[in-house]
Design an enzyme around this catalytic site. Structure first.
Site, PDB file in Angstrom:
ATOM      1  N   HIS A  47       0.876  -1.167  -0.051  1.00 38.32           N
ATOM      2  CA  HIS A  47       0.133   0.185   0.061  1.00 38.32           C
ATOM      3  C   HIS A  47       0.811   1.155   0.077  1.00 38.32           C
ATOM      4  CE1 HIS A  47      -3.726   2.151   1.834  1.00 38.32           C
ATOM      5  NE2 HIS A  47      -2.932   2.896   1.064  1.00 38.32           N
ATOM      6  N   GLU A  78      -2.600  -1.584  -2.906  1.00 35.93           N
ATOM      7  CA  GLU A  78      -3.718  -0.796  -2.717  1.00 35.93           C
ATOM      8  C   GLU A  78      -3.493   0.583  -2.668  1.00 35.93           C
ATOM      9  OE1 GLU A  78      -4.641  -4.170   1.017  1.00 35.93           O
ATOM     10  OE2 GLU A  78      -3.772  -2.364   1.461  1.00 35.93           O
ATOM     11  N   HIS A 199      -7.419  -6.572   7.807  1.00 35.66           N
ATOM     12  CA  HIS A 199      -7.215  -5.406   8.484  1.00 35.66           C
ATOM     13  C   HIS A 199      -7.377  -6.068  10.055  1.00 35.66           C
ATOM     14  CE1 HIS A 199      -6.075  -1.233   8.959  1.00 35.66           C
ATOM     15  NE2 HIS A 199      -6.513  -1.420   9.947  1.00 35.66           N
TER      16      HIS A 199
END
Length: 253
Positions: A47, A78, A199
């Site tokens: 990310h 991401e 997450h």
């Protein structure tokens, strides 16, 4: 790409975060990716944020080249498509991009898309990514009613934001959260979407989640997995997560 069980994609942001505290190039993000893939992980996730506080642009490119040398492994990038994500999608055409509605300085991802508000903004970017041959996943809260909206804007998958489940795991609200996520996943499947999740998933809560939530094709795990690897090493840690996935698959068969 199809895997017989839920695929494990290792998020390497925290490896880069430690490396960036010095100018020595260690720990190596590409070495970490190699060790995780050697241990059996099916994918690598990054990310890259606009401030480059962990994963940097050169990491994204180097990891793209690395993953191409691993047949069957997937690369997932991401980020917010209105910031820097689409530059990487256009240049590298990863297997998957995950659209995340983070602000530029956000500490960590903490909410999914509000498609009642953002659908028309994300629709053309989803179409562009898909035209490049890139699967698009939308980071979403566990809201069953929102899943048809994700399909309507052209997404291939959703990634369910699992922090509320992780926070409730082992407590009195665990059953309520599991029911929410199971309903959202089923709604996604009914809408024709694939289901990812991520997450705050960890060794303690992963198998329970996968046993209860239908159709999860991929979990993206970073903070907990890299924290475990500091004590156990990459190989033992990845294999422990793969065992958790396998135990959930066995319970469902």
């Amino acid at each position: 790409m199809n895997h017989p069980r839920t695929a494990l994609s290792v998020n390497l942001n925290k490896v880069a975060l430690v490396r960036n505290t010095r100018h020595l190039g260690i720990p190596s993000v590409t070495r970490a990716a190699t060790l995780c893939l050697q241990a059996g992980a099916q994918g690598i996730t990054v990310h890259p944020r606009p401030d480059a506080r962990h994963i940097r642009a050169d990491d994204v490119h180097e990891l793209s080249a690395l993953v191409k040398a691993w047949p069957g492994a997937e690369y997932n990038i991401e980020g917010n498509p209105f910031h820097n994500l689409m530059d990487f999608v256009r240049a590298l055409r990863p297997h998957q991009c995950t659209f995340v509605p983070d602000s530029e300085g956000q500490f960590t991802s903490d909410h999914g898309w509000d498609l009642a508000r953002d659908a028309e903004r994300v629709r053309p970017l989803i179409a562009e990514a898909r035209a490049l041959g890139v699967r698009v996943s939308l980071f979403m809260d566990a809201d069953a009613a929102a899943m048809p909206l994700a399909r309507a804007v052209g997404a291939d998958r959703v990634e369910l934001y699992t922090e509320p489940y992780a926070a409730a795991h082992g407590g009195p609200d665990q059953a309520v959260q599991i029911a929410r996520f199971a309903a959202a996943a089923q709604a996604a499947l009914d809408a024709g979407l694939g289901v990812n999740a991520g997450h705050d998933l960890n060794q303690a809560n992963l198998a329970d989640f996968l046993r209860a939530v239908p159709g999860v094709q991929e979990v993206s795990i970073g903070h907990a997995l890299i924290s475990d690897a500091l004590e156990q090493g990459y190989e033992r840690t990845v294999q422990a997560y793969l065992r958790a996935i396998a135990s959930a698959a066995s319970a469902q068969s």
